[in-house]
Motif scaffolding. Structure first.
Motif, PDB file in Angstrom:
ATOM      1  N   LEU A  21      -3.566  -1.492   6.216  1.00  0.00           N
ATOM      2  CA  LEU A  21      -3.848  -0.100   6.558  1.00  0.00           C
ATOM      3  C   LEU A  21      -2.536   0.663   6.542  1.00  0.00           C
ATOM      4  N   ARG A  22      -2.501   1.757   5.806  1.00  0.00           N
ATOM      5  CA  ARG A  22      -1.269   2.525   5.628  1.00  0.00           C
ATOM      6  C   ARG A  22      -1.416   3.940   6.190  1.00  0.00           C
ATOM      7  N   SER A  23      -0.323   4.483   6.606  1.00  0.00           N
ATOM      8  CA  SER A  23      -0.327   5.818   7.202  1.00  0.00           C
ATOM      9  C   SER A  23      -0.690   6.875   6.177  1.00  0.00           C
ATOM     10  N   PRO A  24      -1.586   7.798   6.531  1.00  0.00           N
ATOM     11  CA  PRO A  24      -1.879   8.927   5.632  1.00  0.00           C
ATOM     12  C   PRO A  24      -0.878  10.068   5.775  1.00  0.00           C
ATOM     13  N   HIS A  25       0.060   9.931   6.717  1.00  0.00           N
ATOM     14  CA  HIS A  25       1.017  11.002   7.010  1.00  0.00           C
ATOM     15  C   HIS A  25       2.438  10.518   6.730  1.00  0.00           C
ATOM     16  N   PRO A  26       3.298  11.395   6.253  1.00  0.00           N
ATOM     17  CA  PRO A  26       4.690  10.998   6.063  1.00  0.00           C
ATOM     18  C   PRO A  26       5.495  10.948   7.355  1.00  0.00           C
ATOM     19  N   HIS A  27       5.026  11.623   8.388  1.00  0.00           N
ATOM     20  CA  HIS A  27       5.787  11.653   9.643  1.00  0.00           C
ATOM     21  C   HIS A  27       4.819  11.949  10.787  1.00  0.00           C
ATOM     22  N   ALA A  28       4.692  11.012  11.702  1.00  0.00           N
ATOM     23  CA  ALA A  28       3.756  11.200  12.814  1.00  0.00           C
ATOM     24  C   ALA A  28       4.036  10.165  13.902  1.00  0.00           C
ATOM     25  N   ARG A  29       3.718  10.554  15.142  1.00  0.00           N
ATOM     26  CA  ARG A  29       3.750   9.589  16.238  1.00  0.00           C
ATOM     27  C   ARG A  29       2.414   8.862  16.305  1.00  0.00           C
ATOM     28  N   ILE A  30       2.478   7.594  16.624  1.00  0.00           N
ATOM     29  CA  ILE A  30       1.263   6.806  16.814  1.00  0.00           C
ATOM     30  C   ILE A  30       0.904   6.847  18.301  1.00  0.00           C
ATOM     31  N   LEU A  31      -0.236   7.426  18.609  1.00  0.00           N
ATOM     32  CA  LEU A  31      -0.670   7.540  20.001  1.00  0.00           C
ATOM     33  C   LEU A  31      -1.610   6.417  20.407  1.00  0.00           C
ATOM     34  N   GLY A  32      -2.260   5.798  19.427  1.00  0.00           N
ATOM     35  CA  GLY A  32      -3.171   4.704  19.758  1.00  0.00           C
ATOM     36  C   GLY A  32      -3.771   4.093  18.516  1.00  0.00           C
ATOM     37  N   ILE A  33      -4.109   2.789  18.591  1.00  0.00           N
ATOM     38  CA  ILE A  33      -4.750   2.069  17.487  1.00  0.00           C
ATOM     39  C   ILE A  33      -5.938   1.304  18.052  1.00  0.00           C
ATOM     40  N   ASP A  34      -7.107   1.535  17.485  1.00  0.00           N
ATOM     41  CA  ASP A  34      -8.343   0.873  17.936  1.00  0.00           C
ATOM     42  C   ASP A  34      -8.884   0.031  16.791  1.00  0.00           C
TER      43      ASP A  34
ATOM     44  N   GLU B  93       5.282  13.715   0.197  1.00  0.00           N
ATOM     45  CA  GLU B  93       4.088  13.007  -0.278  1.00  0.00           C
ATOM     46  C   GLU B  93       4.157  12.793  -1.785  1.00  0.00           C
ATOM     47  N   ILE B  94       3.852  11.559  -2.212  1.00  0.00           N
ATOM     48  CA  ILE B  94       3.790  11.246  -3.639  1.00  0.00           C
ATOM     49  C   ILE B  94       2.546  11.889  -4.231  1.00  0.00           C
ATOM     50  N   ARG B  95       2.728  12.617  -5.324  1.00  0.00           N
ATOM     51  CA  ARG B  95       1.609  13.326  -5.934  1.00  0.00           C
ATOM     52  C   ARG B  95       1.046  12.605  -7.162  1.00  0.00           C
ATOM     53  N   ASN B  96       1.734  11.571  -7.652  1.00  0.00           N
ATOM     54  CA  ASN B  96       1.270  10.913  -8.886  1.00  0.00           C
ATOM     55  C   ASN B  96       1.379   9.385  -8.787  1.00  0.00           C
ATOM     56  N   PRO B  97       0.701   8.762  -7.814  1.00  0.00           N
ATOM     57  CA  PRO B  97       0.833   7.315  -7.640  1.00  0.00           C
ATOM     58  C   PRO B  97      -0.093   6.505  -8.549  1.00  0.00           C
ATOM     59  N   SER B  98       0.019   6.709  -9.849  1.00  0.00           N
ATOM     60  CA  SER B  98      -0.814   5.956 -10.787  1.00  0.00           C
ATOM     61  C   SER B  98      -0.167   6.007 -12.159  1.00  0.00           C
ATOM     62  N   PHE B  99      -0.538   5.051 -13.019  1.00  0.00           N
ATOM     63  CA  PHE B  99      -0.026   5.063 -14.377  1.00  0.00           C
ATOM     64  C   PHE B  99      -0.764   6.076 -15.248  1.00  0.00           C
TER      65      PHE B  99
ATOM     66  N   LEU C 125       5.202  -3.774  11.410  1.00  0.00           N
ATOM     67  CA  LEU C 125       4.060  -2.861  11.464  1.00  0.00           C
ATOM     68  C   LEU C 125       4.472  -1.711  12.376  1.00  0.00           C
ATOM     69  N   ALA C 126       4.180  -0.495  11.982  1.00  0.00           N
ATOM     70  CA  ALA C 126       4.655   0.675  12.720  1.00  0.00           C
ATOM     71  C   ALA C 126       4.199   0.609  14.168  1.00  0.00           C
ATOM     72  N   PHE C 127       5.120   0.914  15.095  1.00  0.00           N
ATOM     73  CA  PHE C 127       4.769   0.790  16.515  1.00  0.00           C
ATOM     74  C   PHE C 127       5.079   2.027  17.347  1.00  0.00           C
ATOM     75  N   ASP C 128       5.844   2.958  16.841  1.00  0.00           N
ATOM     76  CA  ASP C 128       6.061   4.195  17.586  1.00  0.00           C
ATOM     77  C   ASP C 128       5.754   5.414  16.722  1.00  0.00           C
ATOM     78  N   LYS C 129       6.366   5.414  15.544  1.00  0.00           N
ATOM     79  CA  LYS C 129       6.152   6.492  14.586  1.00  0.00           C
ATOM     80  C   LYS C 129       5.924   5.901  13.205  1.00  0.00           C
ATOM     81  N   VAL C 130       5.334   6.692  12.332  1.00  0.00           N
ATOM     82  CA  VAL C 130       5.372   6.405  10.899  1.00  0.00           C
ATOM     83  C   VAL C 130       6.344   7.392  10.293  1.00  0.00           C
ATOM     84  N   ARG C 131       7.129   6.900   9.315  1.00  0.00           N
ATOM     85  CA  ARG C 131       8.220   7.714   8.762  1.00  0.00           C
ATOM     86  C   ARG C 131       8.077   7.958   7.271  1.00  0.00           C
TER      87      ARG C 131
END
Length: 810
Positions: A53-66, A732-738, A101-107
C-alpha cells in the motif's frame, strides 16, 4: 604494454575464449529465446504473494492506520505496518533516513505504508485497497532551488529527526553542499563580496563571456524487468532471499537490522536481473518480502507492476545549473563558475556522492585556471533520486559542453577547435587539484571523431522523401520540407569505480580441480550480472590466467565476500582484478606443488613458467606436466587448489568541505561523440541520423560486449537528449508508464560508428578502463548541440521538447 588503436570489429582472439576474445555469453541464447529465468519467474510450492500500500500524497502526516477490513479478505495471511517492523525502522545506502514502512509522515507519493501477503496476487491487492489510512495532507516541498538556498523553506525532515553530517556541509534541506575554489577564487573563498569583485575583474579581462541557466530533467532507468524477489523463511530463524539487485552485500547490510537479525541469518542469492542502470542499488521490496516470509512462515514473492516500479525505485537527479565562462580572443579559457542543484527527493540514497561527482567534474576536461563551484544536493518531497548511469557527471556534462558550444560561436571558432585549445591530457589536474596520472588522449580523440566520415546528405539518398529516413518516420508528417541538418559534438569525463575515501574492493574465490580427467576452474563472486556481461569476463580472465578451457561460474550470493555494486563502471576492474588475483594465488600454489615433486627444472622462477592448455609450460623446456597428472582426480582424493582473495583499488579521499580539494577519484574515462541530426523545424521533430563515438578503454576484454556498452550508453544519452523525462508537478509523477514515458526504440537509434583506443592505465588490471558510463555523458550534449546547429535556438533544457524547437511557450 604498448598503446594500440583498434576498431571493435577489427579485433581477433589471442587466447581462445580468453581476454581479448568474444566468447558467447552463457545467458545470451536463453535471453534471446525467452527461456532465461528472471526474478519475476521464480516459484515455490505454497508461495504467498506480497503487495504494497503506497501513499497517494507526496507529503502528509499519518494520523492512523486501520487494517481490520483487509484482514477479513479470504486468503489474506498477513497485513503489516510500521508497528510490525521487528528491528530498525529506518534504512539507507549510507544515511539511514528512509522508513521501512512510513510511521509518522509520508514524504513522497508512492511511499510504502503497509504490506500484505495473500495466496493470490489479486487477493493481496484487494486486501490492500481495504486498508484505511487517515492523512493530514501537507503542502509539498518541491522547489529544489529554494530547498538549497532559502533557510525559511519548510523542512522535509524535521530538525533533530535525523543526525546531521557536518563533514559534507549537511544542514536543513541541504543533504550536501560542496564548494570548489581554484586560482583567484581561493583567497576570497570565505567572502561573497570578495568573490563577486574577483568575478568582475575576470569578466573585464575576458574577451568573450557566456552565462546561461540549464536544466536536466528527471530520467528513469527504464529497465524492462520490474522489481521482484522471493523470500523463503529458514529453519534457523533466518531468511533466504532471491532477488534482482546490484549489490548483494549492501542489501544484506540494510535488511538484517530491520529484521532484528544478524547478517549471517539473512542470505541473499542473485536472481535473474532484467536491467538495472543504478535503480537496483537501493532497496525496493527486499525488507518487505522478508518481513512477510518470517511472519507467515511461508515463501513470499513480490513483483511490481510498471506504474508501481516508477514509484518504487530511485531515478536520475534532475538538475538546475548556472554556468558562466570567460575566455580570451584565441579561445583560452580564463575562468568558469557553476552553481548546480541536484534534487535528491525525499531520502538521501546516493545524493551526497552524486554531489561529489557533479562538483569535482563540473567544469569538464578543460584547463581553466580560475574556478568557482557551488554544488548542492537537497531533500524535497519529489520522487527519491539516486544512482543512474553517469551519476552526477551526466548533468554537469550537458552544462559545460553547452557552454563550450556557445563560447565557440561567440568567438567565431569551430567547436572542436575550442575544445582542442583547452583540452586536458595526462598530467593535467582537475579542479579538485587531482592529477590525471593515466593516459587521457582527449585531443587525439576529438580529432579522430571530427575526421570520421559523415553520413550522406539527404539529397544523395536514393529516395530523399522516404518517410523512414525523415523526422516523424512513417507517421508521414513531412516529405522533407522544413527539414534542416545539424552537427554537434560532445566530450564527457567520468570518474570510474567508487570515490571519496570509499574502501572499494571485490572478493573472488577460485578453485582448480580435476574432474573426469579434465582440469576445471570454479569462480565464485558476489558480483551482480545485470546484463553487462561480467559473467563472461570472469570466465575469460580465469582462462587467461590458468590456461584452462573449462570454467564454471558459480551463482552470485552472500556466501562469499562482497564484490561491491554493479555500478560506477567498476566490475570488470574490481571483480576482474579479484578473479585475476585469486587465479595468481592458485597458479603459484600449482607451481610450488610441481616444484615439490621435482617436475620444475632447478632454479626456474615462476616468471619462467605458465599454465597453458591444461599444462605447466616452461619457457625453456616446454611442457613439464599436465594438470590432470599433477593434481589427480578430485573425486578420488586428488589435490584441490582454492584461494579467496580481495582486490582493492588505490586509496582515495574526501574532497575537503571548504575549497573542494583532494584526490577523490581512482580512474577517469572519456568518450567523444559526434551527432548528426535532421530536424523538422516547423513541427519540432528530430531524427538522429548518426551518433559516432571515439572512446579510450585502456584494454579491450570482450570486443562484442564493449560495442554493446558503448551503443547502449549512447542510446540512453539519446533518450535524455530528446524524449526521456519523468514529468513531476507539485511533487507528483504525471507519466508513470511506458505509454507516456518515452524511451528510444530501434527505430530511433541511428547507425553508430565506434572507434576504440587502447591506452592502458598503469594502475588497473590489464590496463583496462571502465567503459559503460562515459558514452552516456557525451551523447546527450552532442545531440542537443546538433539540434541547436539546425535550429539556431538556445535549447537549455534536456530533453529538448518539440515546443523548444518551434519556439512555443507552453
Amino acid at each position: 604494454m604498448a598503446a594500440t588503436t583498434r576498431t571493435v570489429t577489427d579485433l581477433s582472439s589471442t587466447t581462445k575464449d580468453g581476454v581479448g576474445a568474444s566468447p558467447r555469453r552463457p545467458d545470451g541464447t536463453l535471453k534471446v529465446t525467452g527461456e532465461f529465468a528472471y526474478s519475476s519467474d521464480m516459484w515455490m510450492e505454497d508461495m504467498l504473494w506480497g503487495a504494497t500500500l503506497r501513499s497517494p500524497h507526496p507529503h502528509a502526516r499519518i494520523l492512523g492506520i486501520d487494517i481490520t477490513e483487509a484482514l477479513k479478505v479470504p486468503g489474506v495471511q498477513a497485513v503489516l505496518t510500521h508497528e510490525d517492523v521487528p528491528g530498525a525502522k529506518r534504512y539507507g545506502l549510507e544515511h539511514q533516513d528512509q522508513p521501512v514502512l512510513a510511521f509518522d509522515k509520508v514524504r513522497y507519493k508512492g511511499e510504502s505504508v503497509a504490506i500484505v501477503a495473500a495466496d493470490h496476487p489479486e487477493t493481496a491487492r484487494r486486501a490492500m485497497e481495504r486498508i484505511k489510512v487517515e492523512y493530514e495532507v501537507l503542502a509539498p516541498v518541491s522547489d529544489s532551488r529554494r530547498a538549497a538556498l532559502d533557510p525559511d523553506y519548510p523542512l522535509v525532515h524535521d530538525k533533530g529527526e535525523l543526525p546531521e553530517h557536518p563533514e559534507i556541509n549537511q544542514s536543513g534541506n541541504r543533504l550536501r553542499y560542496q564548494p570548489i575554489r581554484t586560482g583567484s577564487f581561493v583567497d576570497v573563498a570565505g567572502s561573497k563580496e570578495g568573490q563577486e569583485k574577483t568575478l568582475e575583474r575576470l569578466r573585464a579581462e575576458a574577451d568573450a563571456v557566456v552565462a546561461t541557466e540549464y536544466e536536466v530533467g528527471m530520467q528513469d532507468q527504464a529497465f524492462l524487468g520490474p522489481e521482484s524477489g522471493l523470500a523463503v523463511p529458514a529453519e534457523d530463524g533466518g531468511v533466504d532471499l532471491y532477488v534482482a539487485t546490484q549489490w548483494l552485500h549492501v542489501d544484506q547490510r540494510q535488511i538484517a537490522p530491520a529484521l532484528g537479525l544478524s547478517q549471517d541469518k539473512v542470505r541473499l542469492t542473485l536472481a535473474g536481473v532484467g536491467g538495472a542502470f543504478g535503480a537496483r542499488e537501493d532497496l525496493s521490496m527486499q525488507i518487505h518480502a522478508c518481513m512477510l516470509a518470517l511472519h507467515t512462515g511461508k515463501p513470499v514473492k513480490f513483483v511490481y507492476n510498471r506504474e508501481e516500479s516508477f514509484y518504487g525505485h530511485v531515478h536520475r537527479h534532475p538538475a538546475k545549473m548556472r554556468y558562466e565562462h570567460g575566455a580570451k580572443a584565441d579561445g583560452t579559457l580564463l575562468y568558469a563558475t557553476l552553481e548546480i542543484i541536484v534534487d535528491g527527493g525525499a531520502y538521501a540514497s546516493a545524493t551526497p556522492a552524486v554531489v561529489g561527482v557533479a562538483s569535482s567534474l563540473g567544469i569538464g576536461p578543460y584547463e581553466v585556471p580560475n574556478v568557482l563551484v557551488d554544488a548542492y544536493g537537497v531533500y524535497t518531497t519529489n520522487p527519491p533520486c539516486g544512482a543512474m548511469r553517469g551519476f552526477g557527471a551526466v548533468q554537469a556534462c550537458f552544462g559545460y559542453e553547452s557552454q563550450m558550444d556557445k563560447l565557440a560561436e561567440k568567438l567565431g571558432m569551430h567547436p572542436v577547435d575550442l575544445r582542442l585549445k583547452n583540452a586536458m591530457s595526462q598530467g593535467s589536474r582537475i579542479i579538485t587539484g587531482q592529477e590525471i596520472d593515466m593516459p587521457l588522449p582527449m585531443a587525439e580523440m576529438l580529432e579522430r571523431c571530427r575526421d570520421l566520415p559523415m553520413p550522406v546528405e539527404r539529397t544523395e539518398l536514393d529516395d530523399p522523401t522516404d518517410q523512414r529516413t525523415l523526422p516523424g518516420g512513417v507517421a508521414g508528417t513531412t516529405r522533407g520540407e522544413g527539414v534542416v541538418r545539424g552537427v554537434g559534438y560532445g566530450v564527457g569525463l567520468k570518474n570510474l569505480c567508487f570515490s571519496e575515501g570509499f574502501d572499494d574492493y571485490s572478493t573472488a574465490r577460485v578453485r582448480l580441480e580435476v574432474v573426469n580427467g579434465e582440469p576445471v576452474v570454479l569462480v565464485h563472486t558476489a558480483a551482480a550480472e545485470v546484463g553487462q556481461g561480467l559473467v563472461t569476463v570472469k570466465g575469460q580472465i580465469a582462462r587467461t590466467e590458468l590456461g584452462v578451457e573449462k570454467v564454471v561460474i558459480a551463482p552470485s550470493d552472500t556466501q562469499v565476500g562482497s564484490a561491491g555494486s554493479s555500478s560506477a563502471s567498476r566490475q570488470s576492474y574490481m571483480t576482474g582484478g579479484a578473479v585475476r588475483t585469486a587465479c595468481a594465488s592458485v597458479r603459484a600454489e600449482v607451481f610450488e606443488l610441481a616444484r615439490s615433486k621435482g617436475l620444475v627444472p632447478a632454479g626456474a622462477e615462476d616468471t619462467e613458467l605458465a599454465l597453458d592448455g591444461g599444462k605447466i609450460v616452461s619457457a625453456t623446456d616446454g611442457v613439464l606436466v599436465s594438470l590432470a597428472d599433477l593434481l589427480g582426480e578430485s573425486a578420488q582424493g586428488g589435490k584441490v587448489v582454492e584461494h579467496t582473495r580481495e582486490y582493492h583499488h588505490r586509496p582515495t579521499e574526501m574532497i575537503d568541505p571548504e575549497l573542494g580539494q583532494g584526490d577523490s577519484h581512482n580512474q577517469f574515462g572519456m568518450c567523444v561523440h559526434r551527432a548528426v541530426v535532421d530536424v523538422d523545424v516547423e513541427l519540432g521533430l528530430v531524427k538522429v541520423v548518426a551518433l559516432d563515438a571515439v572512446q579510450d578503454v585502456g584494454k579491450i576484454l570482450h570486443p562484442q560486449q564493449l560495442a554493446g556498452q558503448i551503443q547502449g550508453g549512447s542510446a540512453q544519452g539519446l533518450g535524455l537528449a530528446l524524449m526521456e523525462e519523468i514529468q513531476v508537478k507539485d511533487s507528483e509523477i504525471r507519466n508513470p508508464s511506458f505509454t507516456d514515458y518515452l524511451i528510444p526504440t530501434i527505430l530511433d537509434t541511428p547507425p553508430m560508428r565506434i572507434d576504440v583506443l587502447e591506452r592502458p592505465d598503469p594502475h588497473a588490471p590489464y590496463g583496462l578502463r571502465g567503459a559503460g558510463e562515459p558514452p552516456t555523458l557525451s551523447s546527450t550534449p552532442a545531440i542537443v548541440a546538433a539540434v541547436r546547429d539546425a535550429t539556431r535556438r538556445p535549447l537549455t533544457h534536456a530533453p529538448v521538447r518539440p515546443e523548444d524547437i518551434v519556439g512555443i511557450d507552453l
